[in-house]
Design a protein around this motif. Structure first.
Motif, PDB file in Angstrom:
ATOM      1  N   GLU A 180       0.808  -1.210   0.000  1.00  0.00           N
ATOM      2  CA  GLU A 180       0.000   0.000   0.000  1.00  0.00           C
ATOM      3  C   GLU A 180       0.845   1.265   0.000  1.00  0.00           C
ATOM      4  OE1 GLU A 180      -0.623  -2.640   1.895  1.00  0.00           O
ATOM      5  OE2 GLU A 180      -2.519  -3.300   1.033  1.00  0.00           O
ATOM      6  N   LEU A 185       2.079   2.334  -3.459  1.00  0.00           N
ATOM      7  CA  LEU A 185       1.027   3.061  -4.179  1.00  0.00           C
ATOM      8  C   LEU A 185       0.920   4.493  -3.661  1.00  0.00           C
ATOM      9  CD1 LEU A 185      -1.358   3.095  -6.168  1.00  0.00           C
ATOM     10  CD2 LEU A 185      -2.781   2.228  -4.306  1.00  0.00           C
ATOM     11  N   TYR A 233      -5.948   7.518  -1.222  1.00  0.00           N
ATOM     12  CA  TYR A 233      -5.886   6.081  -0.947  1.00  0.00           C
ATOM     13  C   TYR A 233      -7.088   5.617  -0.124  1.00  0.00           C
ATOM     14  CZ  TYR A 233      -4.444   1.672   1.087  1.00  0.00           C
ATOM     15  OH  TYR A 233      -4.423   0.370   1.501  1.00  0.00           O
TER      16      TYR A 233
END
Length: 139
Positions: A90, A93, A131
């Motif tokens: 994560e 990203l 996100y």
């Protein structure tokens, strides 16, 4: 919510002095350690692996940008704390989204207000918000 609050606090410190204090980073690591140990499922070894791999990933990725002079060391450390709670996949990203957001913010700052330096912590906060909104975690 921890990620958003921590990022917002980093923006506040960065905005005031163009610095993110190490005591905020240490508090972040301590809080992440407690959160990981209390709420993440799995063995202690797995929890520590998740925390360490997520914490070191942004250091390797964004450390290169720091060496090139693109961001400050405090920004790398903030991403490291966020990686420790989000995990390696994560945070990669989020690092990419922060770079894209930082590019847009930098271009806008140069065109609109004729400013050469930006607060990259704002781009980090934008990437964290994107996100979480993308994953439906924030309402």
């Amino acid at each position: 919510m921890f990620c958003i609050g921590f990022s917002a606090l980093a923006v506040w410190f960065d905005w005031r002095s163009f610095r993110i204090p190490n005591r905020l980073i240490l508090f972040g690591y301590f809080a992440v350690f407690l959160l990981q140990m209390l709420w993440l499922d799995g063995t202690v070894v797995w929890k520590l692996f998740y925390l360490i791999s997520g914490g070191f990933c942004p250091i390797f990725l964004m450390g290169l940008v720091w060496i090139a002079g693109g961001i400050g060391a405090g920004d790398v450390k903030v991403l490291s704390v966020l990686g420790a709670i989000l995990g390696a996949k994560e945070i990669v990203l989020c690092c990419f989204m922060a770079l894209v957001a930082g590019a847009f913010i930098g271009i806008a700052a140069k065109i609109i207000i004729k400013r050469k330096k930006i607060h990259f912590s704002v781009a980090i906060l934008v990437s964290i918000l994107i996100y979480f909104f993308q994953n439906g975690a924030v309402f």
